[in-house]
Write an enzyme that holds these catalytic residues in place. Structure first.
Site, mmCIF file in Angstrom:
data_model
loop_
_atom_site.group_PDB
_atom_site.id
_atom_site.type_symbol
_atom_site.label_atom_id
_atom_site.label_comp_id
_atom_site.label_asym_id
_atom_site.label_seq_id
_atom_site.Cartn_x
_atom_site.Cartn_y
_atom_site.Cartn_z
ATOM 1 N N LYS A 76 1.274 26.775 10.337
ATOM 2 C CA LYS A 76 0.749 26.976 8.972
ATOM 3 C C LYS A 76 -0.743 26.630 8.829
ATOM 4 O O LYS A 76 -1.476 27.340 8.150
ATOM 5 C CB LYS A 76 1.555 26.168 7.960
ATOM 6 C CG LYS A 76 2.961 26.689 7.731
ATOM 7 C CD LYS A 76 3.620 25.872 6.640
ATOM 8 C CE LYS A 76 5.011 26.372 6.341
ATOM 9 N NZ LYS A 76 5.567 25.770 5.130
ATOM 10 N N ASP A 115 4.375 28.272 -1.533
ATOM 11 C CA ASP A 115 5.161 27.047 -1.755
ATOM 12 C C ASP A 115 4.979 26.484 -3.160
ATOM 13 O O ASP A 115 5.925 25.945 -3.739
ATOM 14 C CB ASP A 115 4.772 25.962 -0.745
ATOM 15 C CG ASP A 115 5.369 26.204 0.626
ATOM 16 O OD1 ASP A 115 6.383 26.921 0.715
ATOM 17 O OD2 ASP A 115 4.811 25.680 1.605
#
Ligand code: ATR
Length: 276
Positions: free
Chosen positions: A69, A106
């Site tokens: 990520k 997210d």
């Protein structure tokens, strides 16, 4: 109906346990999109070459999971979304005109999961943990007008995150202050890996937590964590982490295909079955 040789999937290392194929393949079917969402093992040393080849390999995008990520954040051409630059991590890549656009869904996943349940009057949250997930969560709470108290086992990491977020509404306390820090909050969030299958439990007393506070956990395996059980026994409303997983996926799917798929109780059940 979208068809042709479009490719989409998730990259990570390891990748075998990812639930994303189960979620996205269900939505691809529902929307008559003729492709299969793939789980692709990409080793760190192969990450850059994989990304560079994506447009010519026919990818319209991929999700990104551990450990890539943060690395992907440095490798994409552009960012999409208000907070992506600040989160500093990418969980979704969109290929557009041969370029790689990085997004992080997210924060959306976290908020959407709590939609209609978040207390609006006393906006005070206690966030436990200061890892990658905490960053997106703190950002969305601060943006939603919350005062955030951040507590992490390693205090320095929490201090660094607070400094990075650079917002007067975030403060850091020590782990030993957890219990007292609960006395006037309306939202308690576990962003640590504690309580996950194979990990120790999050063992804290909720004695001082108001019963009106909402308690949420980002751990979704198991869905019903000991921490959430403890909170319900204490009288609190709880929201499990599976919803966050589904909603972050919902936004990724929307970014690729321009349509928001449904998060239904049946889908939740179908995904939860894979955890048994
Ligand atoms: P992610 O990116 O998924 O958030 P991470 O960056 O590894 O994962 O963060 C994991 C979080 O769980 C951290 O806040 C970590 O605390 P430390 O910063 O002190 O490592 C927390 N965590 C993991 N194991 C823990 C434990 N046994 N007790 C308390 N906190 C723990």
């Amino acid at each position: 109906m979208i068809s042709g040789n479009i490719r989409v999937g998730v990259i990570g290392d390891p990748i075998g346990h990812s639930l994303s194929p189960r979620i996205h393949n269900r939505w691809l079917d529902d929307n008559d999109i003729n492709t299969v969402y793939e789980a692709i093992l990409v080793k760190p040393e192969d990450l850059e070459s994989f990304l560079r080849a994506m447009p010519e390999e026919g990818f319209i995008g991929v999700n990104v999971t551990i450990p890539h990520k943060e690395s992907v954040f440095k490798l994409v051409d552009e960012y999409q979304g208000l907070f992506t630059g600040q989160i500093g991590a990418i969980n979704t890549i969109i290929v557009r005109n041969g370029k790689l656009i990085g997004a992080n869904t997210d924060d959306y996943g976290f908020l959407e999961n709590l939609k209609g349940k978040l207390p609006v009057e006393n906006r005070r949250a206690l966030v436990i943990g200061a890892g990658g997930a905490a960053r997106a969560i703190c950002l969305s709470l601060l943006h939603g007008g919350y005062e955030v108290t951040l507590i992490n086992r390693t205090r320095e990491r929490a201090e660094n995150l607070a400094k990075y977020l650079n917002n007067i509404n975030i403060r850091v306390l020590g782990w030993e202050e957890i219990e007292n820090a609960m006395s006037n909050i309306s939202l308690l969030v576990n962003t640590t890996s504690l309580g996950m299958k194979g990990q120790p439990k999050l063992e804290i007393s909720l004695a001082k937590l108001p019963q009106s506070a909402v308690v949420t956990d980002i751990v979704y395996n198991p869905v019903n964590t000991e921490f959430l059980k403890q909170a319900r026994e204490h009288g609190n409303l709880t929201v499990d982490g599976l919803g966050m997983l589904l909603y972050q996926a919902q936004m990724a799917f929307g970014l690729w295909f321009g349509t928001h798929p449904n998060v239904t109780p049946e889908l939740r059940q179908y995904v939860a079955e894979a955890l048994k």
